[in-house]
Motif scaffolding. Structure first.
Motif, short mmCIF file in Angstrom:
data_model
loop_
_atom_site.label_atom_id
_atom_site.label_comp_id
_atom_site.label_asym_id
_atom_site.label_seq_id
_atom_site.Cartn_x
_atom_site.Cartn_y
_atom_site.Cartn_z
N GLY A 183 59.02 34.83 22.52
CA GLY A 183 57.67 35.37 22.25
C GLY A 183 56.68 35.08 23.38
O GLY A 183 55.48 34.97 23.15
N LEU A 184 57.19 34.96 24.61
CA LEU A 184 56.31 34.66 25.75
C LEU A 184 56.44 35.75 26.80
O LEU A 184 57.56 36.05 27.26
CB LEU A 184 56.73 33.32 26.37
CG LEU A 184 56.65 32.10 25.45
CD1 LEU A 184 57.46 30.94 26.03
CD2 LEU A 184 55.20 31.68 25.26
N LYS A 185 55.31 36.31 27.17
CA LYS A 185 55.31 37.34 28.22
C LYS A 185 55.08 36.65 29.56
O LYS A 185 54.20 35.79 29.68
CB LYS A 185 54.16 38.32 27.92
CG LYS A 185 54.23 39.59 28.65
CD LYS A 185 53.25 40.59 27.98
CE LYS A 185 52.90 41.71 28.91
NZ LYS A 185 52.14 41.35 30.09
N VAL A 186 55.89 37.01 30.54
CA VAL A 186 55.75 36.38 31.86
C VAL A 186 54.64 37.08 32.63
O VAL A 186 54.72 38.29 32.91
CB VAL A 186 57.08 36.46 32.65
CG1 VAL A 186 56.91 35.84 34.04
CG2 VAL A 186 58.19 35.76 31.87
N PHE A 187 53.59 36.34 32.96
CA PHE A 187 52.46 36.90 33.71
C PHE A 187 52.70 36.81 35.22
O PHE A 187 52.36 37.73 35.96
CB PHE A 187 51.17 36.15 33.35
CG PHE A 187 49.97 36.60 34.13
CD1 PHE A 187 49.24 37.71 33.73
CD2 PHE A 187 49.59 35.94 35.29
CE1 PHE A 187 48.14 38.15 34.48
CE2 PHE A 187 48.50 36.37 36.04
CZ PHE A 187 47.77 37.48 35.62
N SER A 188 53.30 35.72 35.68
CA SER A 188 53.48 35.49 37.12
C SER A 188 54.34 36.57 37.77
O SER A 188 55.28 37.08 37.15
CB SER A 188 54.17 34.15 37.36
OG SER A 188 53.43 33.11 36.80
N SER A 189 54.05 36.84 39.03
CA SER A 189 54.96 37.71 39.80
C SER A 189 56.27 36.96 39.99
O SER A 189 56.27 35.81 40.41
CB SER A 189 54.37 38.04 41.16
OG SER A 189 55.38 38.62 41.96
N ARG A 190 57.38 37.63 39.71
CA ARG A 190 58.70 37.02 39.94
C ARG A 190 59.45 37.75 41.04
O ARG A 190 60.67 37.67 41.14
CB ARG A 190 59.50 36.98 38.62
CG ARG A 190 58.87 36.15 37.53
CD ARG A 190 58.63 34.70 37.92
NE ARG A 190 59.87 33.96 38.18
CZ ARG A 190 59.90 32.75 38.74
NH1 ARG A 190 58.79 32.16 39.14
NH2 ARG A 190 61.05 32.14 38.93
N GLU A 191 58.67 38.45 41.87
CA GLU A 191 59.28 39.10 43.04
C GLU A 191 59.76 38.02 44.01
O GLU A 191 59.09 37.00 44.18
CB GLU A 191 58.22 39.95 43.77
CG GLU A 191 57.65 41.09 42.97
CD GLU A 191 58.64 42.21 42.79
OE1 GLU A 191 59.37 42.50 43.75
OE2 GLU A 191 58.70 42.76 41.68
N ALA A 192 60.87 38.31 44.70
CA ALA A 192 61.35 37.37 45.72
C ALA A 192 60.23 37.16 46.73
O ALA A 192 59.54 38.10 47.09
CB ALA A 192 62.57 37.97 46.41
N GLY A 193 60.02 35.93 47.14
CA GLY A 193 58.95 35.64 48.11
C GLY A 193 57.60 35.42 47.47
O GLY A 193 56.71 34.82 48.07
N GLU A 194 57.41 35.90 46.24
CA GLU A 194 56.11 35.72 45.57
C GLU A 194 56.21 34.69 44.45
O GLU A 194 55.21 34.17 43.99
CB GLU A 194 55.62 37.05 44.98
CG GLU A 194 55.34 38.10 46.06
CD GLU A 194 54.71 39.38 45.51
OE1 GLU A 194 54.64 39.54 44.27
OE2 GLU A 194 54.31 40.21 46.33
N LYS A 195 57.43 34.45 43.98
CA LYS A 195 57.57 33.50 42.87
C LYS A 195 57.49 32.07 43.38
O LYS A 195 57.78 31.79 44.55
CB LYS A 195 58.84 33.76 42.07
CG LYS A 195 60.12 33.76 42.84
CD LYS A 195 61.24 34.24 41.91
CE LYS A 195 62.56 34.39 42.64
NZ LYS A 195 63.64 34.85 41.76
N SER A 196 57.14 31.16 42.48
CA SER A 196 56.92 29.77 42.88
C SER A 196 57.37 28.84 41.75
O SER A 196 58.08 29.28 40.83
CB SER A 196 55.42 29.56 43.15
OG SER A 196 54.71 29.56 41.92
N GLY A 197 56.92 27.61 41.82
CA GLY A 197 57.24 26.65 40.76
C GLY A 197 56.30 26.76 39.57
O GLY A 197 56.47 26.04 38.58
N ILE A 198 55.31 27.62 39.69
CA ILE A 198 54.34 27.78 38.60
C ILE A 198 54.64 29.08 37.85
O ILE A 198 54.66 30.15 38.47
CB ILE A 198 52.90 27.82 39.16
CG1 ILE A 198 52.55 26.49 39.82
CG2 ILE A 198 51.90 28.20 38.07
CD1 ILE A 198 51.16 26.46 40.45
#
Ligand SMILES: Cc1ncc(COP(=O)(O)O)c(C=O)c1O
Length: 384
Positions: free
Chosen positions: A307-322
């Motif tokens: 039930g959690l929508k991912v807000f962060s960009s998960r594109e390669a190069g844009e994703k991080s530890g957050i």
């Protein structure tokens, strides 16, 4: 080093599934030993032991230089926080009235206020609007004009987790003669950064997030050709070429970033930072980054099922530890609270749940977080 051996250095893991490295990270056991050693030696010796600490600071400076691949250890100075590093540039830059600095609109306040504080010198702050979860390089370019002197960007955005393309931003700045400053605190330690490869003019990061060190022991890198061009602030006895000759005043500043250190250093913090750096460097920052991305990928792949929508960009190069998540049926604060009750530490930023695992975390711990979200979600759903 297998990740289980790395994990064994983190006492926090005995009690918590800790996913808040983007706030204040726990330190490894080796850093605790360094803090204890400082306490014991200073208690037993005071200044009589000073040479040991002079050597220790030089050693840690060398590790910090290795971390960012600085041309010389002298290009790295210790700072009490990221803000101080930002101030070295914001206050020292040779501004002329009408100049401007460009920042992302969503920068952490420490990367906004020092620039906003320059209004009395006629410096304008121009902001780059974010496109939801990302800051586009074309928007940064569009925010610049012929009076842009500095671009100040976070390596990773604190709320969205967007990781900037530092090479591309650096090239943009180089091509326009713009000073490139990086607030590195949300990326340094988790992702490689090489100041000889990426045209960064200065950066700063306190130790207390991805570097896994205590608060108040940070590092700044200032590119050598800028040292004389920045009006030096925070000048003190340690800033000059002969720092310990108290009987004669000889106002010649060190020709490198050491001039910005000014006075007494946070030696216990720096000593502990040394152990954290050593652990990260031994694990290999490239390996750490893969591990952090594997864990966050694991989380993002399963988040919708809880039930959690991912807000962060998960594109390669844009994703991080957050990873920034939007719970579909419960409030972010409620989820954070329930997690804590279940021994899982996450945080809330910008009205979303922020989950920030480091390399010692495990998939099993992420499952614990997902289980809390799932059970809360299904209870709320059932009641509705
Ligand atoms: C992007 C960013 N910059 C800076 C800081 C902290 O600044 P300082 O080390 O000056 O407290 C944070 C802390 O949350 C941050 O996320």
């Amino acid at each position: 080093m297998p990740w289980s051996s790395f994990r064994a250095h983190f006492p926090v893991a005995r009690r918590w599934a800790f996913f808040d490295h983007a706030a204040v990270a726990p330190i490894p056991d080796t850093a605790i030993v360094a803090l204890e050693e400082y306490g014991r030696r200073i208690a037993e010796n005071g200044l009589a032991d000073i040479l040991h600490w002079v050597d220790r600071v030089a050693y840690v400076r060398g590790l910090a230089a290795r971390l960012v691949n600085s041309p010389s250890p002298d290009d790295v100075c210790f700072v009490p926080n990221t803000t101080t590093g930002i101030g070295i540039v914001a206050e020292g830059f040779p501004w002329k009235a009408g100049d401007n600095v460009v920042l992302a609109a969503e920068e952490y306040p420490s990367n906004q206020y020092p620039w906003l504080n320059l209004a009395h010198r006629g410096v304008e702050v121009r902001t780059v609007p974010s496109r939801g979860n990302r800051v586009a390089i074309d928007d940064a370019r569009a925010a610049m004009n012929e009076r842009t002197r500095v671009l100040s960007a976070s390596f990773v955005q604190f709320a969205s987790g967007f990781r900037a393309d530092l090479d591309a931003l650096g090239e943009l700045c180089r091509s326009r003669g713009v000073f490139f400053f990086v607030d590195a605190i949300q990326g340094l330690g988790a992702f490689p950064l090489d100041v000889q490869k990426t045209p960064i003019d200065a950066l700063a990061a306190d130790g207390h997030k991805w570097l896994l060190a205590p608060e108040g022991a940070g590092i700044a890198y200032i590119r050598r050709e800028w040292v004389e061009r920045l009006h030096a602030i925070n000048i003190g006895a340690h800033s000059v070429v002969k720092p310990f000759e108290y009987a004669s005043i000889d106002f010649r500043l060190k020709p490198h970033s050491g001039r910005f250190e000014g006075g007494a250093l946070n030696i216990p913090g720096i000593s502990a930072l040394g152990e954290s750096l050593l652990l990260l460097l031994e694990a290999g920052i490239e390996n750490v980054s893969h591990r952090v991305l594997d864990l966050t990928d694991y989380l993002c792949e399963r988040a919708p099922s809880a039930g959690l929508k991912v807000f962060s960009s998960r594109e390669a190069g844009e994703k991080s530890g957050i990873v920034s998540l939007v719970p579909e049926r419960v409030s972010p604060k409620e989820l954070m609270k329930r997690c804590r009750d279940a021994g899982v530490i996450v945080n809330v930023r910008a009205g979303r749940v922020r989950v920030s695992p480091h390399a010692y975390n495990t998939e099993g711990e992420i499952d614990r977080f997902l289980d809390v979200a799932r059970s809360l979600n299904s209870k709320t759903h059932g009641a509705a």
